[in-house]
Enzyme design. Sequence first.
Site, mmCIF file in Angstrom:
data_model
loop_
_atom_site.group_PDB
_atom_site.id
_atom_site.type_symbol
_atom_site.label_atom_id
_atom_site.label_comp_id
_atom_site.label_asym_id
_atom_site.label_seq_id
_atom_site.Cartn_x
_atom_site.Cartn_y
_atom_site.Cartn_z
ATOM 1 N N CYS A 82 6.127 -1.115 2.615
ATOM 2 C CA CYS A 82 5.347 -1.789 2.681
ATOM 3 C C CYS A 82 5.343 -3.089 2.314
ATOM 4 C CB CYS A 82 3.965 -1.618 2.902
ATOM 5 S SG CYS A 82 3.209 -0.609 1.172
ATOM 6 N N ASP A 127 3.964 -3.859 -0.858
ATOM 7 C CA ASP A 127 2.806 -3.044 -2.113
ATOM 8 C C ASP A 127 3.135 -3.284 -3.116
ATOM 9 O OD1 ASP A 127 1.619 -4.462 -0.077
ATOM 10 O OD2 ASP A 127 0.736 -2.562 0.848
ATOM 11 N N CYS A 178 -3.306 -2.648 0.421
ATOM 12 C CA CYS A 178 -4.293 -2.769 1.605
ATOM 13 C C CYS A 178 -5.443 -1.454 0.951
ATOM 14 C CB CYS A 178 -3.639 -2.016 2.933
ATOM 15 S SG CYS A 178 -3.354 -0.066 2.251
ATOM 16 N N CYS A 193 -0.388 4.333 0.090
ATOM 17 C CA CYS A 193 -1.058 3.846 -0.816
ATOM 18 C C CYS A 193 -1.547 4.752 -2.184
ATOM 19 C CB CYS A 193 -2.051 3.712 0.271
ATOM 20 S SG CYS A 193 -1.370 2.948 1.716
HETATM 21 FE FE1 FES Z 1 0.612 -0.771 1.506
HETATM 22 FE FE2 FES Z 1 -1.113 0.527 1.978
HETATM 23 S S1 FES Z 1 0.513 -0.034 3.301
HETATM 24 S S2 FES Z 1 -0.159 0.169 0.190
#
Ligand code: FES
Length: 196
Positions: free
Chosen positions: A23, A25, A50, A94
């Site tokens: 994602c 992140d 997120c 996550c």
């Molecule tokens: Fe990427 Fe939660 S969707 S950290």
Amino acid sequence: MHPHNVGKMENPDAVATEGSPACGDQVTVYLKVDEDKHIIEDISFLSYGCASNIATASIITDLAKGKSLDEAKKISWRDAMEALDGLPPVKVHCSVLAADTLQTAISNYEIAHGLKEVPNFSKDTIVAELKKIIYPQVGEDIVSLKMVKYVGFADGEVLIDMNMMNFDQWRENVAEEIREHLEKYPEVKNIKINFP
Ligand code: FES
């Protein structure tokens, strides 16, 4: 809504940043460690993830604070998830990202202080990375789910045989995650993933 231990730490004893390739992140964990007792005196994090990621990072830093390095090494994403009363399966990765960043920060501290050697890249490294990849539908890692049939490593080439049916909608997603988890190692020159 009110995460604990958020923020950049001035003069930390160890730092780690990890990103979830799935994602895009990122999480950074900062540690202050008592040099004699090897106790985590302070810990904080920054997240570009997120809400689930912020929540797990918050709880993981709470769990690690005041613990010895050895105790903190046992904190897993499952502990964080339990402390949160669970997460939806698609959000489990996550929590893996948050737990993983804590473990990397501890490992960075240990390497920098001569408490452990830099681990050699091997088949075990590959398997450890595969254990961090969550099958989104179930919220379990692909190794526990027996989706990995074979792992090999020779002459810079990683060979992985997967046990995922060709109608499985997550196949591409999982393959992409595997690549991105392994590409970061300079020892890896090529990755071959076979599906039945
Ligand atoms: Fe990427 Fe939660 S969707 S950290």
